[in-house]
Design an enzyme around this catalytic site. Structure first.
Site, mmCIF file in Angstrom:
data_model
loop_
_atom_site.group_PDB
_atom_site.id
_atom_site.type_symbol
_atom_site.label_atom_id
_atom_site.label_comp_id
_atom_site.label_asym_id
_atom_site.label_seq_id
_atom_site.Cartn_x
_atom_site.Cartn_y
_atom_site.Cartn_z
ATOM 1 N N ARG A 1 -22.780 34.865 76.463
ATOM 2 C CA ARG A 1 -23.191 34.426 77.801
ATOM 3 C C ARG A 1 -24.690 34.191 77.927
ATOM 4 O O ARG A 1 -25.153 33.629 78.927
ATOM 5 C CB ARG A 1 -22.761 35.474 78.820
ATOM 6 C CG ARG A 1 -23.472 36.813 78.680
ATOM 7 C CD ARG A 1 -22.787 37.903 79.484
ATOM 8 N NE ARG A 1 -23.485 39.175 79.370
ATOM 9 C CZ ARG A 1 -22.997 40.320 79.818
ATOM 10 N NH1 ARG A 1 -21.805 40.358 80.383
ATOM 11 N NH2 ARG A 1 -23.677 41.444 79.711
ATOM 12 N N GLU B 1 -36.206 39.558 75.767
ATOM 13 C CA GLU B 1 -35.215 39.452 76.841
ATOM 14 C C GLU B 1 -35.807 38.455 77.828
ATOM 15 O O GLU B 1 -36.692 38.778 78.616
ATOM 16 C CB GLU B 1 -34.962 40.807 77.510
ATOM 17 C CG GLU B 1 -34.310 41.837 76.611
ATOM 18 C CD GLU B 1 -32.828 41.589 76.402
ATOM 19 O OE1 GLU B 1 -32.243 40.787 77.163
ATOM 20 O OE2 GLU B 1 -32.251 42.206 75.484
#
Length: 409
Positions: free
Chosen positions: A179, A375
């Protein structure tokens, strides 16, 4: 016209199987203390609670819940005195809007040259096509190696850039969680800069060989396009369970088995054994067999963190000061582009504990001295689905940070 019609028909067919998130809502807790984080953690293994931001001290957790589980989630969080509030009223509306945007961009796109379409997300097949075009355009610089196959038979391609022997290597991984789409264009942009914009980046190629595994989990990545936008894991069967998939980034043989080993339905299920997944085994074997790797960079989303080992312990690596200095310098370079600032630190104390990750395997087992995990910033209702308009500015600023890391290798 005929090609566009065929594409529309194919997309319409895939939409019939696509998981609907209609009526799903996202709840956000208050900022958590250490004690509240510990009390909330057991909910992460329950399928009724889909954490999109994991609990950690000093930040709020976010949980996506279906309409039938909303009352349960709300009551549970209120009883824990976590002050839940709805931050997304209907996830389905935003997911469908994203799919519509992607379809429109695909149909309208007029490809020019070999540059990746940085204004939209590419499917696995489109990434493969781009890799083939780059290899054909730069035969003296680019080689492509098949390092293995996924459970469903998709190829794990590593793209190598080298203009001479005997140099250090930089390895870039993306797409290990299905995802987390934004990581793939971040890696594609780096590949594009080192080929199409060679004049500006010649020094980076003269000093280093570059390796790119653009989609480390091709089955999960493809499934997130065709069936379930928020699918994270691989697509392998699990004995004794109807739930498919293992988290490939919990499947490396480094502190394996500390988290998520028994619940095959968990998004962080570590698998029946270390390297049960062909994807993680292929990557591990390739890293171990590749000499002179000086840096390993992995792109994930989301959160806005720039981290280094470890994820399985709060103990610091031997060269923690060096890693932090490089990460801080990379963060400054990133901030200079658009003003976005990452939170820097070791993964476990900065984000959360994670076990069996490629990041820690690369550092501890392979011995790569410079290991960093991005991230990337979030977007959309759950952070994993930013609008296409955020791709280009995000990958442009991240490239500046990657250049700092490469120059330090």
């Amino acid at each position: 016209m005929k090609a566009a019609l065929c594409l529309l028909l194919a997309l319409a067919g895939s939409a019939l199987a696509y998981k609907s998130y209609s009526g799903y809502q996202v709840l956000q807790t208050k900022v958590l203390s250490h004690e509240e984080t510990a009390r909330l953690a057991p909910l992460m293994s329950r399928p009724e609670f889909y954490f999109t931001v994991n609990p950690a001290p000093g930040r709020a957790a976010s949980i996506m819940v279906s309409p039938e589980n909303f009352a349960l989630a709300s009551t549970t969080l209120n009883r824990m005195r976590l002050s839940p509030k709805v931050i997304v009223e209907d996830v389905g509306v935003i997911v469908e809007s994203e799919r519509s945007e992607l379809q429109q961009l695909r149909v309208a796109e007029k490809k020019e040259g070999r540059a990746p379409a940085l204004d939209r997300f590419l499917t696995f097949e489109e990434v493969e096509a781009y890799v083939n075009e780059v290899a054909a355009a730069f035969p003296s610089l680019v080689t492509v190696e098949n390092i293995g196959s996924s459970t469903e038979g998709r190829t794990l391609w590593v793209v190598k850039l080298s203009n001479g022997a005997g140099k250090k290597g930089i390895f870039v991984e993306s797409g290990i969680h299905g995802r987390e789409w934004l990581g793939v264009p971040a890696a594609l942009n780096a590949l594009n800069e080192l080929t199409e914009n060679l004049a500006a980046n010649q020094a980076l190629l003269d000093a280093n060989d570059w390796y790119f595994l653009l989609v480390a989990n091709p089955d999960g990545y493809s499934f997130s396009f065709t069936d379930d936008r928020f699918w994270r894991k691989t697509r392998s069967p699990n004995a004794g369970s109807t739930c498919l998939g293992t988290d490939p980034n919990r499947n490396f043989d480094i502190s394996w088995g500390t988290e998520g080993t028994t619940d095959a339905c968990s998004d962080t299920f570590a698998g029946a054994a270390a390297y049960s997944e062909p994807e993680s085994k292929a990557l591990a074997d390739f890293l171990a067999a590749t000499p002179n790797l000086a840096a390993f960079i992995t792109f994930h989303s989301f959160g806005g963190f720039l981290t280094y080992p470890y994820g399985y312990t709060t103990d610091l690596p031997a060269n923690a000061q060096q890693l932090d200095d490089i990460a801080q310098a990379a963060n400054s370079a990133i901030q200079a582009v658009n003003g976005f600032q990452y939170t820097v630190g070791p993964f476990a104390s900065t984000v959360y504990f994670s076990y069996g990750a490629s990041r820690d395997y690369a550092y501890d087992t392979v011995g790569i001295p410079l290991v960093f995990q991005f991230e990337l910033p979030g977007g959309g209702p759950n952070g994993f689905d930013p609008p296409a308009s955020l791709i280009a500015p995000t990958v442009a600023e991240v490239w500046e940070g990657v250049k700092v890391i490469a120059a330090s290798a």
